[in-house]
Motif scaffolding. Structure first.
Motif, PDB file in Angstrom:
ATOM      1  N   THR A  48       0.671  -1.336   0.379  1.00  0.00           N
ATOM      2  CA  THR A  48      -0.040   0.102  -0.116  1.00  0.00           C
ATOM      3  C   THR A  48       1.036   1.452   0.145  1.00  0.00           C
ATOM      4  N   GLU A  49       0.310   1.941  -0.677  1.00  0.00           N
ATOM      5  CA  GLU A  49       0.990   3.615   0.071  1.00  0.00           C
ATOM      6  C   GLU A  49       1.275   4.743   1.122  1.00  0.00           C
ATOM      7  N   PHE A  50       0.731   3.664   2.624  1.00  0.00           N
ATOM      8  CA  PHE A  50       1.140   4.197   3.316  1.00  0.00           C
ATOM      9  C   PHE A  50       1.114   3.039   4.535  1.00  0.00           C
ATOM     10  N   PHE A  51       2.503   3.111   5.211  1.00  0.00           N
ATOM     11  CA  PHE A  51       2.249   2.164   6.244  1.00  0.00           C
ATOM     12  C   PHE A  51       2.001   2.670   7.695  1.00  0.00           C
ATOM     13  N   THR A  52       1.970   2.102   8.742  1.00  0.00           N
ATOM     14  CA  THR A  52       1.920   2.558  10.072  1.00  0.00           C
ATOM     15  C   THR A  52       2.411   1.537  10.954  1.00  0.00           C
ATOM     16  N   ALA A  53       3.481   1.313  11.703  1.00  0.00           N
ATOM     17  CA  ALA A  53       3.408   0.889  12.750  1.00  0.00           C
ATOM     18  C   ALA A  53       2.465   0.840  14.403  1.00  0.00           C
ATOM     19  N   HIS A  54       2.297  -0.567  14.588  1.00  0.00           N
ATOM     20  CA  HIS A  54       1.530  -0.113  15.477  1.00  0.00           C
ATOM     21  C   HIS A  54       1.191  -1.713  16.687  1.00  0.00           C
ATOM     22  N   ALA A  55       1.827  -1.377  18.090  1.00  0.00           N
ATOM     23  CA  ALA A  55       2.014  -2.639  18.855  1.00  0.00           C
ATOM     24  C   ALA A  55       0.327  -3.165  19.859  1.00  0.00           C
ATOM     25  N   SER A  56       1.003  -4.259  19.963  1.00  0.00           N
ATOM     26  CA  SER A  56      -0.447  -5.164  20.198  1.00  0.00           C
ATOM     27  C   SER A  56      -0.938  -4.541  21.499  1.00  0.00           C
ATOM     28  N   ASP A  57      -0.349  -3.930  21.990  1.00  0.00           N
ATOM     29  CA  ASP A  57      -0.580  -2.867  23.082  1.00  0.00           C
ATOM     30  C   ASP A  57      -1.188  -1.706  24.088  1.00  0.00           C
ATOM     31  N   ASP A  58      -1.149  -1.049  21.925  1.00  0.00           N
ATOM     32  CA  ASP A  58      -1.712   0.328  21.979  1.00  0.00           C
ATOM     33  C   ASP A  58      -2.797   0.386  21.607  1.00  0.00           C
ATOM     34  N   PHE A  59      -3.824   1.355  21.696  1.00  0.00           N
ATOM     35  CA  PHE A  59      -5.076   1.422  21.807  1.00  0.00           C
ATOM     36  C   PHE A  59      -5.082   3.107  20.746  1.00  0.00           C
ATOM     37  N   TRP A  60      -5.797   3.239  19.917  1.00  0.00           N
ATOM     38  CA  TRP A  60      -5.784   4.357  19.173  1.00  0.00           C
ATOM     39  C   TRP A  60      -7.735   5.633  19.260  1.00  0.00           C
ATOM     40  N   ASP A  61      -7.087   5.799  19.129  1.00  0.00           N
ATOM     41  CA  ASP A  61      -8.255   6.863  19.284  1.00  0.00           C
ATOM     42  C   ASP A  61      -8.872   6.511  17.965  1.00  0.00           C
ATOM     43  N   PRO A  62     -10.333   6.451  17.512  1.00  0.00           N
ATOM     44  CA  PRO A  62     -10.953   6.270  16.358  1.00  0.00           C
ATOM     45  C   PRO A  62     -10.775   6.668  15.424  1.00  0.00           C
ATOM     46  N   ASP A  63     -10.612   8.012  15.200  1.00  0.00           N
ATOM     47  CA  ASP A  63      -9.935   9.075  14.390  1.00  0.00           C
ATOM     48  C   ASP A  63      -9.029   9.312  13.802  1.00  0.00           C
ATOM     49  N   ALA A  64      -7.838   8.118  14.712  1.00  0.00           N
ATOM     50  CA  ALA A  64      -6.481   8.817  14.384  1.00  0.00           C
ATOM     51  C   ALA A  64      -5.906   8.170  12.721  1.00  0.00           C
ATOM     52  N   LEU A  65      -6.022   6.605  12.286  1.00  0.00           N
ATOM     53  CA  LEU A  65      -6.218   6.977  10.780  1.00  0.00           C
ATOM     54  C   LEU A  65      -6.283   8.331  10.190  1.00  0.00           C
ATOM     55  N   GLU A  66      -7.496   8.212  10.182  1.00  0.00           N
ATOM     56  CA  GLU A  66      -8.307   9.818   9.481  1.00  0.00           C
ATOM     57  C   GLU A  66      -7.438  10.711   9.559  1.00  0.00           C
ATOM     58  N   TYR A  67      -7.244  11.116  10.256  1.00  0.00           N
ATOM     59  CA  TYR A  67      -6.367  12.206  11.210  1.00  0.00           C
ATOM     60  C   TYR A  67      -5.411  12.670  10.399  1.00  0.00           C
ATOM     61  N   TRP A  68      -4.169  11.171  10.433  1.00  0.00           N
ATOM     62  CA  TRP A  68      -2.701  11.191   9.781  1.00  0.00           C
ATOM     63  C   TRP A  68      -3.067  10.629   8.293  1.00  0.00           C
ATOM     64  N   VAL A  69      -3.748  10.064   7.386  1.00  0.00           N
ATOM     65  CA  VAL A  69      -3.984   9.843   5.935  1.00  0.00           C
ATOM     66  C   VAL A  69      -4.233  11.560   5.442  1.00  0.00           C
ATOM     67  N   ASP A 116       7.649  12.733   5.061  1.00  0.00           N
ATOM     68  CA  ASP A 116       7.327  11.440   4.103  1.00  0.00           C
ATOM     69  C   ASP A 116       7.039  10.015   5.999  1.00  0.00           C
ATOM     70  N   PHE A 117       7.127  11.159   7.319  1.00  0.00           N
ATOM     71  CA  PHE A 117       6.440   9.946   8.242  1.00  0.00           C
ATOM     72  C   PHE A 117       6.266  11.536   8.912  1.00  0.00           C
ATOM     73  N   ILE A 118       4.912  10.745   9.957  1.00  0.00           N
ATOM     74  CA  ILE A 118       4.761  11.187  10.676  1.00  0.00           C
ATOM     75  C   ILE A 118       4.694  10.546  11.652  1.00  0.00           C
ATOM     76  N   TYR A 119       3.925  10.709  13.219  1.00  0.00           N
ATOM     77  CA  TYR A 119       4.409  10.409  14.845  1.00  0.00           C
ATOM     78  C   TYR A 119       3.265  11.421  15.258  1.00  0.00           C
ATOM     79  N   GLY A 120       2.276  10.430  16.634  1.00  0.00           N
ATOM     80  CA  GLY A 120       1.354  10.721  16.390  1.00  0.00           C
ATOM     81  C   GLY A 120       1.297  11.171  18.283  1.00  0.00           C
ATOM     82  N   GLN A 121       0.470  11.802  18.574  1.00  0.00           N
ATOM     83  CA  GLN A 121       0.261  11.186  20.496  1.00  0.00           C
ATOM     84  C   GLN A 121       0.248  10.525  20.737  1.00  0.00           C
ATOM     85  N   CYS A 122       1.069   9.951  21.914  1.00  0.00           N
ATOM     86  CA  CYS A 122       0.107   9.214  22.975  1.00  0.00           C
ATOM     87  C   CYS A 122       0.751   9.674  24.458  1.00  0.00           C
ATOM     88  N   LYS A 123       0.374   7.790  25.300  1.00  0.00           N
ATOM     89  CA  LYS A 123      -0.118   8.501  26.435  1.00  0.00           C
ATOM     90  C   LYS A 123      -0.085   7.262  27.369  1.00  0.00           C
TER      91      LYS A 123
END
Length: 148
Positions: free
Chosen positions: A90-111, A121-128
């Protein structure tokens, strides 16, 4: 209309049976839906792999592909991410650990951000960070430029 997903979520999974349902449910709830998930289990023995297979056949059928290493052995994060990336087309990819929980609009915001800024070329998001007891440990707001 192009039906090929624009992005791949690469999920490396290892011994996260306690958290992985919440992580997968958060992916299923994304407001942006034009993506696929490749999850590679790194030899978990706690039921993580079985939960992934359950979601692959059920709630995330057609969106989630579950893989593991030959012999279902533990090979480490490097080999596990590479196995996921081998399945990315695919055009984009993102890493996701199996103990991460994303907000429902995370992918929408990033795309949307990537579409509006083709020079990026590269972005990352907020995390808690949250401890095993559910207590917040630290919040990273992701507000810095790492340069060119």
């Amino acid at each position: 209309m192009n039906t090929k997903p624009r992005g791949t979520v690469c999920m490396c999974a290892y011994m996260h049976a306690k958290y992985i349902r919440q992580a997968l449910d958060a992916l299923a709830a994304q407001t942006y839906t034009h993506f696929k998930i490749v999850a590679c289990d790194d030899g978990s023995t706690d039921g993580t792999y079985e939960i992934l297979k359950e979601y692959e056949a059920g709630k995330l059928a057609g969106k989630l592909t579950v893989i593991t290493h030959p012999g279902h052995v533990n090979r480490g994060i490097y080999h596990t991410y590479n196995a996921c990336l081998d399945h990315m087309d695919t055009e984009f990819f993102t890493a996701h650990a199996s103990d991460d929980f994303w907000d429902p609009d995370a992918l929408e915001y990033w795309v949307k951000f990537m579409d509006e800024r083709p020079d990026i070329d590269f972005i990352y998001g907020q995390c808690k960070l949250v401890g095993a007891d559910g207590v917040s440990l630290h919040q990273f707001l992701g507000a810095c430029d790492i340069g060119n």
